[in-house]
Design a protein around this motif. Sequence first.
Motif: not given
Length: 201
Positions: A10-15, A154-164
């Motif tokens: 929603k408010d940013g990106c995780v790379i 952001k926390e949910e996005a980081l969780d998805v990256i961790d899952h990947c």
Amino acid sequence: MDSVLAIRYKDGCVIAADQTNARSVLAYQHNLDKVTELGKHTAMGVSGPNADMVNFSEYISKNMALYEAMNHGSKLSVNAQAHYVRSVLAEALRKGPYQVNLMLGGYDEKTKEANLYFLDYLASMQKVNFGCQGYAGAFCLSIMDREWKEDMTKEEALDVIDHCIGELGKRFVIAQPNFIVKVVDKDGVTVSKFGADPNDN
């Protein structure tokens, strides 16, 4: 054999990107930072041969700084930066192509929106909500497709990256022991975590 992962929330990106510098059957280092900061609110994760990756990343980041310096602090939007990167790739394609593929993400201070772009060495560009470069796509795109949602935090996005990253560690035959994860939002570009410190030489 690089892996670059990115997701918009929603408010940013995780790379995120693996930290291995390898060629053929040799691994030279495991603490490389493949996520380059282009500005205060923009970053790109780059995959490709180390020479092209470093050369291209530095060329783009320095040109962004030059543009800002020559225009009295005026900054390009995330969309404009993505189009500039695409134009550099397109021009090089007719001369000496950069063998790089990248995910470029950022937070636009004017529109208050986060944007993420997928670009490849053939200078194709697509605005996306999530994406991968390298073999990671075979393992992670289905996870991102299932777990991404428009209003994710952001926390949910980081969780998805961790899952990947966990899935790559479990399924991918090539060992990628370390990943660096960066968050791009209204507060700028911050390192969320890394497997090995890029400053430790």
